[in-house]
Design a protein around this motif. Structure first.
Motif, PDB file in Angstrom:
ATOM      1  N   GLY A 110       0.807  -1.207   0.000  1.00 50.66           N
ATOM      2  CA  GLY A 110       0.000   0.000   0.000  1.00 50.66           C
ATOM      3  C   GLY A 110       0.842   1.258   0.000  1.00 50.66           C
ATOM      4  N   LYS A 111       0.172   2.382   0.117  1.00 47.55           N
ATOM      5  CA  LYS A 111       0.842   3.683   0.118  1.00 47.55           C
ATOM      6  C   LYS A 111       1.088   4.146   1.550  1.00 47.55           C
ATOM      7  CE  LYS A 111      -1.109   4.699  -4.303  1.00 47.55           C
ATOM      8  NZ  LYS A 111      -1.373   5.654  -5.305  1.00 47.55           N
ATOM      9  N   ARG A 112       2.153   4.855   1.732  1.00 45.96           N
ATOM     10  CA  ARG A 112       2.561   5.378   3.041  1.00 45.96           C
ATOM     11  C   ARG A 112       1.404   6.137   3.714  1.00 45.96           C
ATOM     12  NH1 ARG A 112       7.795   8.699   3.442  1.00 45.96           N
ATOM     13  NH2 ARG A 112       7.919   8.480   5.659  1.00 45.96           N
ATOM     14  N   ASN A 113       1.161   5.823   4.970  1.00 45.83           N
ATOM     15  CA  ASN A 113       0.150   6.473   5.820  1.00 45.83           C
ATOM     16  C   ASN A 113      -1.295   6.320   5.325  1.00 45.83           C
ATOM     17  OD1 ASN A 113       2.144   7.385   7.602  1.00 45.83           O
ATOM     18  ND2 ASN A 113       2.519   9.176   6.318  1.00 45.83           N
ATOM     19  N   ALA A 114      -1.529   5.433   4.379  1.00 44.90           N
ATOM     20  CA  ALA A 114      -2.893   5.209   3.884  1.00 44.90           C
ATOM     21  C   ALA A 114      -3.658   4.321   4.863  1.00 44.90           C
ATOM     22  CB  ALA A 114      -2.856   4.563   2.507  1.00 44.90           C
ATOM     23  N   GLU A 115      -4.959   4.496   4.854  1.00 46.43           N
ATOM     24  CA  GLU A 115      -5.814   3.652   5.691  1.00 46.43           C
ATOM     25  C   GLU A 115      -6.325   2.475   4.874  1.00 46.43           C
ATOM     26  OE1 GLU A 115      -7.999   6.057   9.173  1.00 46.43           O
ATOM     27  OE2 GLU A 115      -8.788   6.444   7.174  1.00 46.43           O
ATOM     28  N   VAL A 116      -6.424   1.322   5.543  1.00 44.33           N
ATOM     29  CA  VAL A 116      -6.941   0.106   4.913  1.00 44.33           C
ATOM     30  C   VAL A 116      -8.003  -0.483   5.829  1.00 44.33           C
ATOM     31  CG1 VAL A 116      -6.390  -2.235   4.140  1.00 44.33           C
ATOM     32  CG2 VAL A 116      -4.758  -0.373   3.743  1.00 44.33           C
ATOM     33  N   SER A 117      -9.159  -0.716   5.259  1.00 47.47           N
ATOM     34  CA  SER A 117     -10.222  -1.422   5.967  1.00 47.47           C
ATOM     35  C   SER A 117     -10.009  -2.909   5.706  1.00 47.47           C
ATOM     36  CB  SER A 117     -11.581  -0.974   5.422  1.00 47.47           C
ATOM     37  OG  SER A 117     -12.609  -1.745   5.983  1.00 47.47           O
ATOM     38  N   TRP A 118     -10.010  -3.714   6.766  1.00 47.73           N
ATOM     39  CA  TRP A 118      -9.774  -5.149   6.615  1.00 47.73           C
ATOM     40  C   TRP A 118     -10.903  -5.943   7.253  1.00 47.73           C
ATOM     41  CZ3 TRP A 118      -9.647  -7.935  11.077  1.00 47.73           C
ATOM     42  CH2 TRP A 118      -9.378  -7.229  12.263  1.00 47.73           C
ATOM     43  N   GLN A 119     -11.100  -7.137   6.724  1.00 47.57           N
ATOM     44  CA  GLN A 119     -12.058  -8.082   7.299  1.00 47.57           C
ATOM     45  C   GLN A 119     -11.468  -9.477   7.195  1.00 47.57           C
ATOM     46  OE1 GLN A 119     -16.384  -7.863   6.519  1.00 47.57           O
ATOM     47  NE2 GLN A 119     -16.155  -9.928   5.747  1.00 47.57           N
ATOM     48  N   VAL A 120     -11.569 -10.232   8.265  1.00 43.99           N
ATOM     49  CA  VAL A 120     -11.123 -11.624   8.288  1.00 43.99           C
ATOM     50  C   VAL A 120     -12.280 -12.461   8.818  1.00 43.99           C
ATOM     51  CG1 VAL A 120      -9.553 -13.279   9.373  1.00 43.99           C
ATOM     52  CG2 VAL A 120      -8.694 -11.063   8.658  1.00 43.99           C
TER      53      VAL A 120
END
Length: 169
Positions: A110-120
C-alpha cells in the motif's frame, strides 16, 4: 401493531444447545427517533459456523501494517478468508503479505500512511463446534413431508404447516 408471540422473554436468555429459527434480527429503539420507532437488522448467517472480525489500520512508511487479532483467535478459528479495501485513494498493489500466524497478519503493497479497511472470517474449531457442526440440508420426517414451516409464504393453507403434522387442531 398487535403481535401474537409464542413466547416473550424479558431479560437475558441463555441457551447452551442449538437454536433453530426461520429468521433472526435485532430490534432496538431507532437511534434517530427512539421514542416513536424501532430499527431492525437481520443476522449475518452462513452454512458454516463463521466468525467475522474487522477494523481499519494505517500503513507505515513502507506501506505495510500488522493487524493484531485477539490472543484466542487461532484457538477458536480456522480456514481464514481475508478482504482488504483501500480507503481514500487507490492502492492496486495492496495484498496480504503474511497469513495469520501468532494471531496476527501482515498487509503490504500500500501507500505510506494510507488507511486500509480489513475483514477476516474464520470457521469455529472449538470443541463444541467440532462436535455439533450444522447439518446444512436435511430430509423432512415422514410426518412433516408435504408440510411447511411457513405455509402462507408458499401459498398453502395453514393446515399445511408443520405444527399440524405434529398437533392437528
Amino acid at each position: 401493531a398487535d403481535v401474537n408471540y409464542a413466547g416473550w422473554f424479558e431479560g437475558n436468555v441463555k441457551i447452551t444447545g442449538n437454536l433453530s429459527k426461520g429468521s433472526g434480527s435485532f430490534m432496538i429503539d431507532h437511534p434517530l427517533d427512539p421514542a416513536n420507532k424501532y430499527l431492525y437488522h437481520s443476522f449475518v448467517e452462513s452454512p458454516d459456523m463463521m466468525n467475522i472480525y474487522n477494523g481499519v489500520v494505517t500503513l507505515n512508511a513502507k506501506g505495510e501494517a500488522w493487524v493484531d487479532l485477539p490472543e484466542w483467535f487461532e484457538a477458536l478459528n480456522s480456514d481464514f478468508r481475508y478482504q482488504l479495501t483501500a480507503m481514500g485513494k487507490p492502492q492496486p498493489k495492496l495484498f496480504v503479505a503474511e497469513k495469520i500466524r501468532g494471531n496476527r497478519f501482515k498487509i503490504a503493497g500500500g501507500k505510506r500512511n494510507a488507511e486500509v479497511s480489513w475483514q477476516v472470517t474464520g470457521i469455529r474449531q472449538d470443541a463444541y463446534a467440532r462436535a455439533h457442526r450444522i447439518q446444512v440440508e436435511e430430509e423432512k420426517s415422514l410426518a412433516e413431508r408435504g408440510h411447511y414451516l411457513h405455509p402462507k409464504e408458499y401459498g398453502q393453507p395453514e393446515e399445511k404447516g408443520t405444527e399440524y403434522a405434529h398437533r392437528p387442531k
